[in-house]
Design a protein around this motif. Structure first.
Motif, mmCIF file in Angstrom:
data_model
loop_
_atom_site.group_PDB
_atom_site.id
_atom_site.type_symbol
_atom_site.label_atom_id
_atom_site.label_comp_id
_atom_site.label_asym_id
_atom_site.label_seq_id
_atom_site.Cartn_x
_atom_site.Cartn_y
_atom_site.Cartn_z
ATOM 1 N N SER A 79 -32.913 -101.563 -71.778
ATOM 2 C CA SER A 79 -32.408 -101.062 -73.063
ATOM 3 C C SER A 79 -31.321 -101.989 -73.591
ATOM 4 O O SER A 79 -30.989 -103.001 -72.980
ATOM 5 C CB SER A 79 -31.845 -99.645 -72.882
ATOM 6 O OG SER A 79 -30.589 -99.697 -72.229
ATOM 7 N N ASP A 80 -30.758 -101.608 -74.722
ATOM 8 C CA ASP A 80 -29.666 -102.369 -75.327
ATOM 9 C C ASP A 80 -28.322 -102.060 -74.662
ATOM 10 O O ASP A 80 -27.340 -102.737 -74.920
ATOM 11 C CB ASP A 80 -29.551 -102.045 -76.819
ATOM 12 C CG ASP A 80 -30.787 -102.457 -77.584
ATOM 13 O OD1 ASP A 80 -31.506 -103.347 -77.108
ATOM 14 O OD2 ASP A 80 -31.033 -101.885 -78.664
ATOM 15 N N TYR A 81 -28.281 -101.015 -73.855
ATOM 16 C CA TYR A 81 -27.028 -100.587 -73.232
ATOM 17 C C TYR A 81 -26.760 -101.342 -71.937
ATOM 18 O O TYR A 81 -27.683 -101.693 -71.203
ATOM 19 C CB TYR A 81 -27.061 -99.085 -72.927
ATOM 20 C CG TYR A 81 -26.746 -98.237 -74.134
ATOM 21 C CD1 TYR A 81 -25.479 -97.725 -74.344
ATOM 22 C CD2 TYR A 81 -27.730 -97.958 -75.076
ATOM 23 C CE1 TYR A 81 -25.192 -96.948 -75.459
ATOM 24 C CE2 TYR A 81 -27.451 -97.188 -76.193
ATOM 25 C CZ TYR A 81 -26.178 -96.689 -76.370
ATOM 26 O OH TYR A 81 -25.889 -95.933 -77.469
ATOM 27 N N ILE A 82 -25.490 -101.572 -71.667
ATOM 28 C CA ILE A 82 -25.052 -102.180 -70.415
ATOM 29 C C ILE A 82 -24.550 -101.052 -69.526
ATOM 30 O O ILE A 82 -23.711 -100.249 -69.943
ATOM 31 C CB ILE A 82 -23.927 -103.203 -70.668
ATOM 32 C CG1 ILE A 82 -24.439 -104.339 -71.549
ATOM 33 C CG2 ILE A 82 -23.373 -103.726 -69.353
ATOM 34 C CD1 ILE A 82 -23.345 -105.251 -72.072
ATOM 35 N N LEU A 83 -25.050 -100.976 -68.312
ATOM 36 C CA LEU A 83 -24.669 -99.934 -67.365
ATOM 37 C C LEU A 83 -23.738 -100.527 -66.329
ATOM 38 O O LEU A 83 -24.062 -101.541 -65.703
ATOM 39 C CB LEU A 83 -25.919 -99.354 -66.691
ATOM 40 C CG LEU A 83 -25.694 -98.295 -65.629
ATOM 41 C CD1 LEU A 83 -25.019 -97.061 -66.229
ATOM 42 C CD2 LEU A 83 -27.007 -97.913 -64.988
ATOM 43 N N ARG A 84 -22.567 -99.897 -66.175
ATOM 44 C CA ARG A 84 -21.600 -100.367 -65.181
ATOM 45 C C ARG A 84 -21.128 -99.189 -64.349
ATOM 46 O O ARG A 84 -20.963 -98.080 -64.858
ATOM 47 C CB ARG A 84 -20.394 -101.019 -65.868
ATOM 48 C CG ARG A 84 -20.780 -102.234 -66.655
ATOM 49 C CD ARG A 84 -19.655 -103.023 -67.262
ATOM 50 N NE ARG A 84 -18.366 -102.391 -67.363
ATOM 51 C CZ ARG A 84 -17.481 -102.641 -68.325
ATOM 52 N NH1 ARG A 84 -17.769 -103.506 -69.258
ATOM 53 N NH2 ARG A 84 -16.313 -102.050 -68.350
ATOM 54 N N ASN B 132 -34.018 -98.192 -78.097
ATOM 55 C CA ASN B 132 -35.173 -98.915 -78.616
ATOM 56 C C ASN B 132 -36.129 -99.127 -77.443
ATOM 57 O O ASN B 132 -35.865 -99.935 -76.556
ATOM 58 C CB ASN B 132 -34.727 -100.254 -79.216
ATOM 59 C CG ASN B 132 -35.876 -101.031 -79.793
ATOM 60 O OD1 ASN B 132 -37.016 -100.584 -79.801
ATOM 61 N ND2 ASN B 132 -35.584 -102.218 -80.279
ATOM 62 N N THR B 133 -37.243 -98.426 -77.445
ATOM 63 C CA THR B 133 -38.190 -98.470 -76.326
ATOM 64 C C THR B 133 -39.248 -99.551 -76.499
ATOM 65 O O THR B 133 -40.180 -99.630 -75.702
ATOM 66 C CB THR B 133 -38.880 -97.102 -76.152
ATOM 67 O OG1 THR B 133 -39.563 -96.774 -77.358
ATOM 68 C CG2 THR B 133 -37.874 -96.022 -75.815
ATOM 69 N N GLU B 134 -39.080 -100.373 -77.489
ATOM 70 C CA GLU B 134 -40.046 -101.423 -77.805
ATOM 71 C C GLU B 134 -40.289 -102.383 -76.633
ATOM 72 O O GLU B 134 -41.408 -102.826 -76.400
ATOM 73 C CB GLU B 134 -39.503 -102.200 -79.003
ATOM 74 C CG GLU B 134 -40.476 -103.028 -79.738
ATOM 75 C CD GLU B 134 -39.817 -103.599 -80.979
ATOM 76 O OE1 GLU B 134 -39.474 -104.786 -80.952
ATOM 77 O OE2 GLU B 134 -39.646 -102.845 -81.955
ATOM 78 N N PHE C 16 -39.646 -101.716 -73.374
ATOM 79 C CA PHE C 16 -39.747 -101.011 -72.091
ATOM 80 C C PHE C 16 -41.085 -101.313 -71.425
ATOM 81 O O PHE C 16 -42.119 -101.406 -72.092
ATOM 82 C CB PHE C 16 -39.636 -99.497 -72.288
ATOM 83 C CG PHE C 16 -38.228 -98.984 -72.422
ATOM 84 C CD1 PHE C 16 -37.171 -99.824 -72.724
ATOM 85 C CD2 PHE C 16 -37.955 -97.646 -72.252
ATOM 86 C CE1 PHE C 16 -35.880 -99.341 -72.854
ATOM 87 C CE2 PHE C 16 -36.680 -97.147 -72.370
ATOM 88 C CZ PHE C 16 -35.636 -98.002 -72.677
ATOM 89 N N SER C 17 -41.052 -101.413 -70.104
ATOM 90 C CA SER C 17 -42.304 -101.516 -69.362
ATOM 91 C C SER C 17 -42.986 -100.147 -69.404
ATOM 92 O O SER C 17 -42.370 -99.138 -69.759
ATOM 93 C CB SER C 17 -42.030 -101.924 -67.912
ATOM 94 O OG SER C 17 -41.305 -100.908 -67.253
ATOM 95 N N GLU C 18 -44.237 -100.112 -69.039
ATOM 96 C CA GLU C 18 -44.995 -98.861 -69.092
ATOM 97 C C GLU C 18 -44.380 -97.788 -68.195
ATOM 98 O O GLU C 18 -44.250 -96.634 -68.594
ATOM 99 C CB GLU C 18 -46.439 -99.131 -68.669
ATOM 100 C CG GLU C 18 -47.367 -97.968 -68.923
ATOM 101 C CD GLU C 18 -48.809 -98.313 -68.634
ATOM 102 O OE1 GLU C 18 -49.487 -97.476 -68.020
ATOM 103 O OE2 GLU C 18 -49.240 -99.418 -69.003
ATOM 104 N N LYS C 19 -43.958 -98.162 -66.981
ATOM 105 C CA LYS C 19 -43.395 -97.165 -66.055
ATOM 106 C C LYS C 19 -42.044 -96.657 -66.558
ATOM 107 O O LYS C 19 -41.764 -95.462 -66.439
ATOM 108 C CB LYS C 19 -43.272 -97.734 -64.648
ATOM 109 C CG LYS C 19 -42.270 -98.835 -64.495
ATOM 110 C CD LYS C 19 -42.130 -99.281 -63.061
ATOM 111 C CE LYS C 19 -41.014 -100.312 -63.011
ATOM 112 N NZ LYS C 19 -40.366 -100.414 -61.778
ATOM 113 N N ASN C 20 -41.219 -97.533 -67.144
ATOM 114 C CA ASN C 20 -39.928 -97.085 -67.655
ATOM 115 C C ASN C 20 -40.087 -96.232 -68.907
ATOM 116 O O ASN C 20 -39.339 -95.283 -69.105
ATOM 117 C CB ASN C 20 -39.012 -98.279 -67.933
ATOM 118 C CG ASN C 20 -38.429 -98.856 -66.670
ATOM 119 O OD1 ASN C 20 -38.390 -98.203 -65.636
ATOM 120 N ND2 ASN C 20 -37.983 -100.092 -66.735
#
Length: 88
Positions: free
Chosen positions: A20-25, A69-71, A73-77
Motif C-alpha cells: 500500500s501507500d502507507y509505511i508501517l513501523r 489504493n488496491t491497484e 496489490f497481489s491477488e492474495k493480499n
C-alpha cells in the motif's frame, strides 16, 4: 472472517501494508489505542511492546478505516484485504 493470532498472520497483514501507500513501523510509544495513524504522511506506527494479539487487532482496525489504493496489490493480499473490509 476467522482471525488467527499468529506471527504468520501478522506477517500477512504487514505484507498488505507493504504493497500500500502507507509505511508501517513498530516503535515504542505512548498510544492509548496501541497505534498512531498519521494521515498526511501515510505512516502507521504500532506500539512495539503491544502483544501479538494487540498488534493484529490494531492492523485490522486500521485496514478497515483507511482508504487504500488496491491497484498494485497481489491477488492474495487483495483477497485478504477484501475479507477484512467485508467484516466492518
Amino acid at each position: 472472517m476467522d482471525v488467527k493470532y499468529s506471527r504468520h498472520y501478522l506477517s500477512k497483514l504487514e505484507d498488505v501494508f507493504a504493497e500500500s501507500d502507507y509505511i508501517l513501523r513498530f516503535e515504542k510509544g505512548n498510544f492509548k489505542s496501541g497505534y498512531c495513524l498519521i494521515h498526511d504522511t501515510k505512516v502507521v506506527v504500532i506500539n512495539k511492546f503491544y502483544s501479538l494479539e494487540g498488534k493484529i487487532n490494531c492492523l485490522i482496525e486500521i485496514l478497515r478505516s483507511v482508504q487504500l489504493n488496491t491497484e498494485h496489490f497481489s491477488e492474495k493480499n487483495l483477497k485478504l484485504f477484501n475479507e477484512i473490509r467485508a467484516e466492518s
